[in-house]
Design an enzyme around this catalytic site. Sequence first.
Site, PDB file in Angstrom:
ATOM      1  N   LYS A 143       0.804  -1.215   0.000  1.00  0.00           N
ATOM      2  CA  LYS A 143       0.000   0.000   0.000  1.00  0.00           C
ATOM      3  C   LYS A 143       0.838   1.267   0.000  1.00  0.00           C
ATOM      4  O   LYS A 143       0.422   2.289  -0.533  1.00  0.00           O
ATOM      5  CB  LYS A 143      -0.947  -0.011   1.201  1.00  0.00           C
ATOM      6  CG  LYS A 143      -2.029  -1.081   1.095  1.00  0.00           C
ATOM      7  CD  LYS A 143      -3.023  -0.988   2.247  1.00  0.00           C
ATOM      8  CE  LYS A 143      -4.128  -2.012   2.089  1.00  0.00           C
ATOM      9  NZ  LYS A 143      -5.124  -1.920   3.177  1.00  0.00           N
ATOM     10  N   LYS A 222      -7.542 -11.088  -6.831  1.00  0.00           N
ATOM     11  CA  LYS A 222      -8.768 -11.382  -6.112  1.00  0.00           C
ATOM     12  C   LYS A 222      -9.784 -10.270  -6.336  1.00  0.00           C
ATOM     13  O   LYS A 222      -9.441  -9.130  -6.669  1.00  0.00           O
ATOM     14  CB  LYS A 222      -8.494 -11.564  -4.620  1.00  0.00           C
ATOM     15  CG  LYS A 222      -8.083 -10.312  -3.879  1.00  0.00           C
ATOM     16  CD  LYS A 222      -7.901 -10.620  -2.400  1.00  0.00           C
ATOM     17  CE  LYS A 222      -7.566  -9.346  -1.624  1.00  0.00           C
ATOM     18  NZ  LYS A 222      -7.433  -9.626  -0.167  1.00  0.00           N
ATOM     19  N   LYS A 225     -13.278  -4.448  -3.753  1.00  0.00           N
ATOM     20  CA  LYS A 225     -14.208  -3.315  -3.778  1.00  0.00           C
ATOM     21  C   LYS A 225     -13.593  -2.114  -4.478  1.00  0.00           C
ATOM     22  O   LYS A 225     -14.311  -1.269  -5.012  1.00  0.00           O
ATOM     23  CB  LYS A 225     -14.597  -2.929  -2.344  1.00  0.00           C
ATOM     24  CG  LYS A 225     -15.542  -3.902  -1.675  1.00  0.00           C
ATOM     25  CD  LYS A 225     -16.075  -3.355  -0.351  1.00  0.00           C
ATOM     26  CE  LYS A 225     -15.026  -3.360   0.721  1.00  0.00           C
ATOM     27  NZ  LYS A 225     -15.598  -2.981   2.044  1.00  0.00           N
TER      28      LYS A 225
END
Length: 356
Positions: A143, A222, A225
């Site tokens: 991240k 995967k 959202k």
Amino acid sequence: MALPLSRRALCRLKNGFRGLGTEAQQGVKDAAPRVFSGIQPTGIPHLGNYLGALQTWVQLQDTFSSILYSIVDLHSITVPQDPAVLRHSMLDMTACLLACGIDPEKSCIFQQSQVPEHTELGWILSCLTSMSRLKQLPQWKMKSQQNEGSVGLFTYPVLQAADILLYRSTHVPVGDDQVQHLELTQDTARKFNKRYGDFFPVPVALMGTSKKIRSLRDPSSKMSKSDPQTLATIRLTDTPEEIVTKIRKAVTDFTSEVTYDPESRPGVSNLISIHSAMTELGVEDIVRQSQGLETAQYKLLVADAVVEKLRPIREEIQRLQGDPDFLKKVLDSGAQTARQLASPVYDAVCKMVGFR
């Protein structure tokens, strides 16, 4: 994200700690079994969230008598959030949890930021955690490359540990991507106990058996959202038409036959995994029943199965979204219960550390 538990795992839970190890009771022999898990209020949950975390959460209600499910809004602001959207998303997530089967009579559903002891304990635990330990976590490495990497993003695993330990939790449902974070929580509990005396149970992971649900547009990743491709993710509030369109346009390959081979045919295999989860049919049964079908025809079968499974959930979400006062009452009641559990634990910690 947690994964659905196998029948064998559920049987072990019903019979106590056997088969799961005794580490949860290390040093604290009288620790009552308690489950904690959290979910961020950042968008409507998708199919992968449902088949992974949310189905497991529902199952655990029949096994444990003490369960806390937190909507972790403090974690959500490690990346920029629109305040108005965040407030609305809290209620949307509450509606989704209830519609999926989380029962506020069995589980405590609460908003993380409404229990100040989370951040207060987080500070104490951060003083037991080295920077080098946090730098080892893969989430930070991934991240921090996507944005400037705030201090909050760097230290949120410590807050995550505080979330769990604040309630002296013994079990935490996790997916593969959260195992290392739970290991940090376990290490932190041991460090605290060694320095100040036995107090925190060392929580154990509840691992599941389900396959990960992949992106419909990129089966090497995967389902997420935050995926910018609108066709990649099926959300619990998608209409039947949207679901059919997304599955019909799912990336597969140039072979028309329906076979399960995650390595060579990840796209088709992902659809079979979804179909299996929606119908509880085994992969081999699905492949056998789909003989003679082309991939395009099979996609419609998968879409029908998803539509029928999610229809009642979608309708219940919509009904609950129309009653925001009820959703607020659920969160307020949950926060009151959580504070009652958290306060004596934090008071004891403060005494052990020397604050009181």
